[in-house]
Design an enzyme around this catalytic site. Sequence first.
Site, PDB file in Angstrom:
ATOM      1  N   SER A  39      -1.581   0.630   9.476  1.00  0.00           N
ATOM      2  CA  SER A  39      -0.216   0.570   8.955  1.00  0.00           C
ATOM      3  C   SER A  39       0.759   1.388   9.777  1.00  0.00           C
ATOM      4  O   SER A  39       1.973   1.282   9.593  1.00  0.00           O
ATOM      5  CB  SER A  39      -0.188   1.083   7.506  1.00  0.00           C
ATOM      6  N   ASN A  72       7.086  -0.246   7.315  1.00  0.00           N
ATOM      7  CA  ASN A  72       6.953   1.213   7.253  1.00  0.00           C
ATOM      8  C   ASN A  72       7.958   1.945   8.130  1.00  0.00           C
ATOM      9  O   ASN A  72       8.322   3.083   7.837  1.00  0.00           O
ATOM     10  CB  ASN A  72       5.524   1.633   7.618  1.00  0.00           C
ATOM     11  N   HIS A  84      -1.179  -6.377   9.859  1.00  0.00           N
ATOM     12  CA  HIS A  84      -0.966  -5.401   8.785  1.00  0.00           C
ATOM     13  C   HIS A  84      -0.729  -6.105   7.451  1.00  0.00           C
ATOM     14  O   HIS A  84       0.321  -6.702   7.216  1.00  0.00           O
ATOM     15  CB  HIS A  84       0.230  -4.506   9.120  1.00  0.00           C
ATOM     16  N   GLU A 103       2.218  -8.583   8.584  1.00  0.00           N
ATOM     17  CA  GLU A 103       2.908  -8.342   9.848  1.00  0.00           C
ATOM     18  C   GLU A 103       1.942  -8.586  11.008  1.00  0.00           C
ATOM     19  O   GLU A 103       0.831  -8.056  11.014  1.00  0.00           O
ATOM     20  CB  GLU A 103       3.411  -6.893   9.921  1.00  0.00           C
TER      21      GLU A 103
END
Length: 336
Positions: A157, A228, A178, A190
Amino acid sequence: LKVTSCIAKMFSKVRVQAVSFSVARTVRSFSQFKKVGVVGLGLMGHGVAQVTAAAGYQVLAIEAKPEALAVGMKRIEDSLSKVVARSVKTGKETPEGAKKTYDDIMGRITTSTNVADAADCDLIIEAIIEKEDIKIDFYKKLGPLIKPSCVFASNTSSLAITNMAVASGRADKFVGLHFFNPVQVMKLVEVIKTTHTNPETVKAVAEFGTKIGKSVVHCGDTPGFIVNRLLVPFLCQAMLMIDRGDATTADIDLSMQLGAGHPMGPLHLMDYIGIDTALSIVTGWRQNFPDEPAFVIPKCLSDKVAAGNLGRKTGKGFYNWDGDKVLDAIDGSSKK
């Protein structure tokens, strides 16, 4: 046993010349993934294995220790049981049909504690511990064992994809993939490419993401990728407000719920995902990108980790918790 020794065990049965596949470049399309290896059956990996098998792929589920493998498979069984029970309750399937669905999906999952058994996989998705040195060592050992046409994908991540790709010896066939927790529910994935990634690799992995029912977004190898990279600095800004005494925990969370339409506030979310997880991410970013002003470590973040108050999983963070039920805020504030 330490995590590093657990990972090493997966390679312990491997002879020096474990794989005899030709190193000649394959002309077979990457999109013809049939067998998918999932290494690590923890919080994320078991969900990845489940949705992949549910989409019709043959799955090899790998864990370092038999005990961890049993726990991971139990997670899949429990989760899938809930899925088929819900399909019966809603009238989508008969009890007999639901049982067949369950049996078919579980029948597509085989297990192992030896990564050499993944030698003939077309795609390997890694979901082991989120520590860069362990992942790099894993890929250095994995690369020579697996057929040259296999694509590697890390579910990290926050870690740099490029470093792992280079370590694997097949950077052109390496991407980040991800998923989000819980994998069985969250629709986004992702796909992260590096400057080394072959465009055909990206295309094939994106097709795989679509086939397992996810909405696929693409990103370069930037810290945190899309979600993130935006989310963690946002969470840190909320914690900096706590450090400065700008507002209470409850008021910060309520403001983002009612003012920005978020399903939960940033401090509630911090407790949910794990305060130690956030600290680990932002600490790594600070070390690697010291000049990036968005990567800051709030004092309350460090203090809570030092005190062992990690959020939901320890029963206390920014809020008190009773299992999965959030209670009152630690600072005594309450949502209006």
